[in-house]
Each structure stands twice: as structure tokens, then as C-alpha cells.
Design a protein around this motif. Structure first.
Motif, PDB file in Angstrom:
ATOM      1  N   TYR A  89     -14.138  -3.693   8.121  1.00  0.00           N
ATOM      2  CA  TYR A  89     -13.922  -2.450   8.966  1.00  0.00           C
ATOM      3  C   TYR A  89     -14.715  -1.820   9.210  1.00  0.00           C
ATOM      4  N   ASP A  93     -12.427  -5.045  15.955  1.00  0.00           N
ATOM      5  CA  ASP A  93     -11.957  -4.143  17.899  1.00  0.00           C
ATOM      6  C   ASP A  93     -10.753  -5.096  16.873  1.00  0.00           C
ATOM      7  N   ASP A  94     -10.539  -6.407  16.802  1.00  0.00           N
ATOM      8  CA  ASP A  94      -9.534  -7.814  16.927  1.00  0.00           C
ATOM      9  C   ASP A  94      -9.749  -8.398  16.296  1.00  0.00           C
ATOM     10  N   ARG A 116      -1.369  -9.411   4.310  1.00  0.00           N
ATOM     11  CA  ARG A 116      -1.332  -8.496   5.182  1.00  0.00           C
ATOM     12  C   ARG A 116      -0.814  -6.790   4.272  1.00  0.00           C
ATOM     13  N   ASP A 120      -3.658  -3.910   4.973  1.00  0.00           N
ATOM     14  CA  ASP A 120      -2.529  -3.350   5.357  1.00  0.00           C
ATOM     15  C   ASP A 120      -3.584  -1.670   5.860  1.00  0.00           C
ATOM     16  N   TYR A 121      -4.557  -1.496   5.354  1.00  0.00           N
ATOM     17  CA  TYR A 121      -5.208  -0.566   5.992  1.00  0.00           C
ATOM     18  C   TYR A 121      -6.042  -0.476   7.139  1.00  0.00           C
ATOM     19  N   LEU A 122      -6.491  -2.117   7.082  1.00  0.00           N
ATOM     20  CA  LEU A 122      -7.097  -2.750   7.882  1.00  0.00           C
ATOM     21  C   LEU A 122      -6.771  -3.068  10.048  1.00  0.00           C
ATOM     22  N   ASP A 123      -6.742  -1.271  10.991  1.00  0.00           N
ATOM     23  CA  ASP A 123      -5.684  -1.342  11.268  1.00  0.00           C
ATOM     24  C   ASP A 123      -6.368  -2.477  12.508  1.00  0.00           C
ATOM     25  N   ALA A 124      -7.840  -2.781  12.424  1.00  0.00           N
ATOM     26  CA  ALA A 124      -8.932  -3.711  13.827  1.00  0.00           C
ATOM     27  C   ALA A 124      -7.951  -5.488  13.171  1.00  0.00           C
ATOM     28  N   SER A 126      -4.826  -8.379  12.585  1.00  0.00           N
ATOM     29  CA  SER A 126      -3.408  -8.947  12.613  1.00  0.00           C
ATOM     30  C   SER A 126      -3.673  -9.938  12.587  1.00  0.00           C
TER      31      SER A 126
END
Length: 273
Positions: A89, A93-94, A116, A120-124, A126
Motif C-alpha cells: 500500500y 504504482d502498478d 483479488r 481489493d482495496y489495493l488499487d495498484a 492487478s
């Protein structure tokens, strides 16, 4: 390819909190640790791959002076291999995280889906669903998940290959000695094998399930039903014809006079393949 062993211990690590056994005391006197399991792999291209997210993520990365990884893979959903993911967190960035796409009968969902939904709160992050035995390209490396045996959940070993150097790293994953033949074939011939060996075979008498997968001399190669014994891990290394085998996921129940033998890994070891 540079391989750094970030964490080489089992779920409690060595030294274990609140424990003054001979093995934990010896680890303290030697100034070594076996934190919860994780491996960092830097490819010849300069990118890095993290294998499993130890709860000790922060201290491991600070200790080894590492930047956040470019990609990661999760072998299974036990907390000591997954719960460190929250540490990324605000650090990444990705971050593509590769995990198996097979549905686990015990959970009704795949490792990929579990990762996932839990994070799911970790936007970075995938999550990249990955088919076993199908190599994917991650951080400049070819990464292949292979099924192993770690009931009650699905779990995977791993083959990591550097296309530029030809280096091959194999991880047994958390597993009993009962690794499927196809997975054995995929993991064979590695330059370095990291093999799960939690306790010596004689400790099987303390497990409610005892020992399994005995060799011709009657020595159990599986402790209970989830992990290999030290003897089993060594025999797996021989069976897979690995150039070098390091035992990992080691517990503090290994007697102190044997707990730091030459093939037993400690945190911070590095290998160039």
C-alpha cells in the motif's frame, strides 16, 4: 539472475517469539534469522520478481535494501505466504500479481480470486489469473506454476527461468513429498532448488498423523500431511537432480546441533544463476 532468500522460516519463524529453546537461542547467538517465507529474484534485465508476500515484508525489504518488486507471484493462500501483500500500500504504482486460476474444492475459488477479493482495496495491484504449467512472462523472467500437495488447499511450486542467462530456479512450494509426476518433470534440472523441509523425520512421532511417504529405509519423507521432512526435502533435491539444494520453511523444532547445517538456508543468502 540474482536470487535473495528474504525469508527461510516456517509460520512462526526462528527465533520464535517468546521461545528460549536451544535452537532459538543459537540463532540469536549467531545473529541469524529465519523469517516467514519469501524470495526475491532479480532478472538480468534488472527487473525484480517477488515470490510470496511474507508478513515480514517490510523488515525483509529494509534489511536487504530492496525497492518494491516489479511483479509478484503467490503460491497459495496461507497467511505466512500472502498476508504481507498489504505492505505494498502506497509503495507500488502498478504491481501485477500472478496466481493460479484453478478452482480449489476446499474454498470454491481459485488462489487468484482469493487474492483479488482479500486485497481489493489495493488499487495498484492487478491480479493475473495463471494456468498451471503455462509459462508467463513477469519481470523479464519466465514463470511457471506447478501443482504440489499441501492439503487441504491447492498449492503450487514454481519454476523461474531467466531467458538471458539460462538460469533456472525451482521452488518446491509448501508440499508433502507426494509431488505429481508432471510437476516433478517441470522442476527437474534446476541450478537451485528451494525445498520445503520443516522438521527432521524423528519429529513425526509428535504429529497426530505421524509420518508418510516412507523411503526404503522406513524414514518418513512427509511430516503429517502438509510438509516434507528434512530428509524428504534432501531426497527431493536428489530426485530432481538439482545442481544445488537449499532447505527452506525450516522450523525451530530442528535440534540446535543440526539446525544450521550446510544445506539449511538462513535469511539473506544470495545466489547468482
Amino acid at each position: 539472475m540474482e536470487v535473495t532468500l528474504l525469508g527461510t522460516g516456517d509460520t512462526t519463524g526462528t527465533p520464535t517469539v517468546g521461545c528460549d529453546c536451544d535452537t532459538c537461542q543459537r540463532a540469536r547467538s549467531m545473529g541469524v534469522e529465519r523469517t516467514r517465507f519469501s524470495v526475491h529474484v532479480r532478472s538480468a534485465s534488472g527487473q525484480s520478481l517477488l515470490v510470496d508476500f511474507s508478513p515480514d515484508f517490510r523488515s525483509q525489504f529494509l534489511r536487504e535494501d530492496l525497492e518494491p518488486p516489479d511483479a509478484a507471484v503467490v503460491t497459495h493462500i496461507h497467511f505466512d505466504h500472502l498476508d504481507g501483500l498489504g505492505n505494498v500500500y502506497r509503495l507500488a504504482d502498478d504491481l501485477p500479481v500472478y496466481a493460479a486460476d484453478e478452482t480449489d474444492p476446499a474454498t470454491g475459488e481459485s488462489v487468484a480470486r482469493t487474492v483479488r477479493e482479500r486485497y481489493d482495496y489495493l488499487d495498484a495491484v492487478s491480479v493475473e489469473p495463471t494456468a498451471p504449467f503455462e509459462p508467463v512472462r513477469a519481470a523479464g523472467l519466465a514463470v511457471t506454476l506447478v501443482p504440489v500437495d499441501h492439503p487441504p488447499f491447492l498449492c503450487y511450486g514454481l519454476l523461474v527461468e531467466d531467458p538471458e542467462t539460462g538460469g533456472r530456479l525451482a521452488l518446491s512450494g509448501d508440499t508433502s513429498y507426494d509431488v505429481p509426476d508432471r510437476s516433478l518433470a517441470a522442476l527437474s534440472g534446476a541450478d537451485l532448488l528451494l525445498a520445503d523441509g520443516i522438521v527432521p523425520a524423528e519429529n513425526c512421532e509428535y504429529h497426530p498423523l505421524g509420518g508418510r511417504h516412507h523411503d526404503d529405509a522406513g524414514v518418513p519423507r512427509t511430516f503429517g500431511d502438509k510438509h516434507m521432512t528434512v530428509e524428504g526435502a534432501r531426497q527431493l533435491g536428489d530426485r530432481l537432480d538439482a545442481e544445488r539444494t537449499r532447505l527452506v520453511h525450516l522450523s525451530h523444532y530442528i535440534p540446535a546441533d543440526r539446525a544450521f547445517e550446510d544445506d539449511m538456508a538462513v535469511d539473506g543468502e544470495r545466489f547468482h544463476l
